[in-house]
Design a protein around this motif. Sequence first.
Motif, PDB file in Angstrom:
ATOM      1  N   PRO A 187       0.799  -1.236   0.000  1.00 29.38           N
ATOM      2  CA  PRO A 187       0.000   0.000   0.000  1.00 29.38           C
ATOM      3  C   PRO A 187       0.829   1.281   0.000  1.00 29.38           C
ATOM      4  CG  PRO A 187      -0.752  -1.539   1.708  1.00 29.38           C
ATOM      5  CD  PRO A 187       0.562  -2.033   1.221  1.00 29.38           C
ATOM      6  N   LEU A 188       2.138   1.151   0.289  1.00 30.99           N
ATOM      7  CA  LEU A 188       2.989   2.338   0.397  1.00 30.99           C
ATOM      8  C   LEU A 188       3.803   2.613  -0.859  1.00 30.99           C
ATOM      9  CD1 LEU A 188       4.301   1.748   4.025  1.00 30.99           C
ATOM     10  CD2 LEU A 188       2.486   3.323   3.313  1.00 30.99           C
ATOM     11  N   VAL A 189       3.633   1.801  -1.881  1.00 28.02           N
ATOM     12  CA  VAL A 189       4.391   2.013  -3.125  1.00 28.02           C
ATOM     13  C   VAL A 189       3.686   3.104  -3.930  1.00 28.02           C
ATOM     14  CG1 VAL A 189       5.435   0.931  -5.139  1.00 28.02           C
ATOM     15  CG2 VAL A 189       5.136  -0.389  -3.046  1.00 28.02           C
ATOM     16  N   LEU A 190       3.780   4.324  -3.425  1.00 26.89           N
ATOM     17  CA  LEU A 190       3.159   5.503  -4.036  1.00 26.89           C
ATOM     18  C   LEU A 190       4.159   6.249  -4.903  1.00 26.89           C
ATOM     19  CD1 LEU A 190       1.474   6.633  -0.712  1.00 26.89           C
ATOM     20  CD2 LEU A 190       0.388   5.360  -2.570  1.00 26.89           C
ATOM     21  N   LEU A 212      11.491  -6.184  -1.148  1.00 26.54           N
ATOM     22  CA  LEU A 212      11.766  -6.084  -2.585  1.00 26.54           C
ATOM     23  C   LEU A 212      10.774  -6.926  -3.382  1.00 26.54           C
ATOM     24  CD1 LEU A 212      15.685  -6.242  -2.514  1.00 26.54           C
ATOM     25  CD2 LEU A 212      14.253  -4.211  -2.880  1.00 26.54           C
ATOM     26  N   LYS A 213      10.433  -8.080  -2.863  1.00 28.16           N
ATOM     27  CA  LYS A 213       9.430  -8.935  -3.518  1.00 28.16           C
ATOM     28  C   LYS A 213       8.041  -8.294  -3.474  1.00 28.16           C
ATOM     29  CE  LYS A 213       9.473 -13.320  -2.499  1.00 28.16           C
ATOM     30  NZ  LYS A 213       9.512 -14.519  -1.624  1.00 28.16           N
ATOM     31  N   ALA A 214       7.800  -7.478  -2.438  1.00 27.94           N
ATOM     32  CA  ALA A 214       6.468  -6.887  -2.250  1.00 27.94           C
ATOM     33  C   ALA A 214       6.296  -5.557  -2.973  1.00 27.94           C
ATOM     34  CB  ALA A 214       6.197  -6.701  -0.760  1.00 27.94           C
ATOM     35  N   GLY A 215       7.342  -5.073  -3.648  1.00 29.25           N
ATOM     36  CA  GLY A 215       7.187  -3.855  -4.431  1.00 29.25           C
ATOM     37  C   GLY A 215       8.203  -2.767  -4.181  1.00 29.25           C
ATOM     38  N   ALA A 216       8.977  -2.862  -3.088  1.00 26.18           N
ATOM     39  CA  ALA A 216      10.063  -1.900  -2.890  1.00 26.18           C
ATOM     40  C   ALA A 216      11.083  -2.073  -4.007  1.00 26.18           C
ATOM     41  CB  ALA A 216      10.721  -2.102  -1.531  1.00 26.18           C
ATOM     42  N   SER A 217      11.740  -0.989  -4.393  1.00 23.83           N
ATOM     43  CA  SER A 217      12.671  -1.077  -5.522  1.00 23.83           C
ATOM     44  C   SER A 217      14.090  -0.657  -5.165  1.00 23.83           C
ATOM     45  CB  SER A 217      12.170  -0.212  -6.688  1.00 23.83           C
ATOM     46  OG  SER A 217      11.942   1.123  -6.257  1.00 23.83           O
ATOM     47  N   CYS A 218      14.345  -0.374  -3.878  1.00 27.60           N
ATOM     48  CA  CYS A 218      15.698   0.012  -3.460  1.00 27.60           C
ATOM     49  C   CYS A 218      15.985  -0.562  -2.082  1.00 27.60           C
ATOM     50  CB  CYS A 218      15.830   1.533  -3.427  1.00 27.60           C
ATOM     51  SG  CYS A 218      17.454   2.132  -2.884  1.00 27.60           S
ATOM     52  N   ALA A 219      17.157  -1.138  -1.919  1.00 26.60           N
ATOM     53  CA  ALA A 219      17.592  -1.666  -0.627  1.00 26.60           C
ATOM     54  C   ALA A 219      18.638  -0.738  -0.028  1.00 26.60           C
ATOM     55  CB  ALA A 219      18.180  -3.063  -0.801  1.00 26.60           C
ATOM     56  N   HIS A 220      18.395  -0.298   1.208  1.00 21.07           N
ATOM     57  CA  HIS A 220      19.416   0.426   1.961  1.00 21.07           C
ATOM     58  C   HIS A 220      20.299  -0.623   2.635  1.00 21.07           C
ATOM     59  CE1 HIS A 220      17.509   4.681   2.558  1.00 21.07           C
ATOM     60  NE2 HIS A 220      17.248   4.194   1.346  1.00 21.07           N
TER      61      HIS A 220
END
Length: 500
Positions: A187-190, A212-220
Amino acid sequence: MSVLFGNNKIRFLDTTLRDGEQTPGVSLTPEQKLKIAEELSLIGVDVIEAGSAIASDGEREALRLISDAGFKAEICTYSRAKKEDIDLAVKCGADSVHLVVPVSDLHITKKLGKNRDEVYKMAMDAVSYAKERGLIVELSGEDASRADQTFLSELFRDGVSAGADRLCFCDTVGLLTPERVSEMIPPLVLAPLSIHCHNDLGLALSNTISALKAGASCAHTTINGMGERAGNTPFEEVVMVLEKLYNYDTGIDKKRIYSLSTLVSQLTKVPLATNKPIVGSMAFTHESGIHAHGLLRDASTYEPMSPETVGRKRRIVLGKHSGTASVQSALNELGYSPNDKQLAEIVARVKQVGDKGRKVTDADVMAIADSVMLLECKPVISLRQFTVVSGSNAIPTASATMVVNGQKVTGAATGTGPVDATINVLSQSVAMLGDIKLEEYHVDAITGGADAMVDVTVKLRKDGRVITSRGARTDIVEASVEAVLAGMNRLLRNENENRG
């Protein structure tokens, strides 16, 4: 690209120079930061969080150096939702700000002494101001995993409307689970969303991959998982999990992983755990006879990946678990060709050394082989005497008299401590025979008490040839001398001598 990550191109924001440097006791100079930043850019990191401009003059100097270096990576600085932080980011030449805003009620009330409306306004004003100053903005929710998710979503949505280019979800004290991540992230991939995890309960890597699997596109990430308390998500582990387990091409130059890891460890003086995945000293080291035998036939039997993939080499050490195959392999590398009867006796003696709880070094193996095969090893160098002077008001200095290839040599050298001074004078005394470098030095106490035996293990290199050696005495300097001299003698033996 792996279907598990959709059309996302996974990016890496490395915060070794900010969050990693917050490891207790770590303080890097601007020049050291510049060196690490150069290697981060070369390995393929997308964004380098180079520090916090508000922190100190040294931080600002480092940011300016890194920003002016012309690296391919985007240069970022940590920023609070305050104009002075943003102004300093611009002054230091940063490309972007990691604009961090507390979002949990715990942080809002206890840390800031404010309410949600006040924090919301601070965030919107800071985003707008940073965009006016020409910065890329990554709006980050601190302690997001304990925040009211409706409030967080509104802040993120309106932050994007105010001009934020990216968003970041921070699991500030490592309380997420992969299951919660898979529910909270979508829900936060705005806008392009980063995941920033801490490793307090050991789930930083799992939570990062889940995000990353759930939609995040960058790893800190940080190199070696450095950071406050239990640290952050380790860069090297995220890269290799994505590459090896998810068949995802990260674009990272994997062969640089180990050299970058060791550089960071050396400059920060934070040693790597021996059993650390990917970069720990034992990650590609084997002793067990069954394992070593399988490896010699097919490395994939007991290794998930080739050590060369990450810039390393396999190491087979000998001890009480060693079998014939691994001992024979070590002997072959050292130039010995025993017959079957001799080999069986050498294996038995190696196991005896291991049963005593001792490390079995190359020099031990060579000494055993020489004895069993009745080979005569005439020392190339011998020590007549050495003296060490050290104290609170004296520069550690060592002097030694040695016989090198029949020639008497006397010398002196200083060092950072008595052991360092002693090793320096030994190396200086044999310089006529070639440059011998000390690559590793390790000491263990064998027994307790003031008269404890110490076991010193060293790794020496000459002309590409490497050998390990050991010494055991109640005096650490004498143990070091014993280890170094044994190793030097073995390295300086005639490489063409017949050991068959």
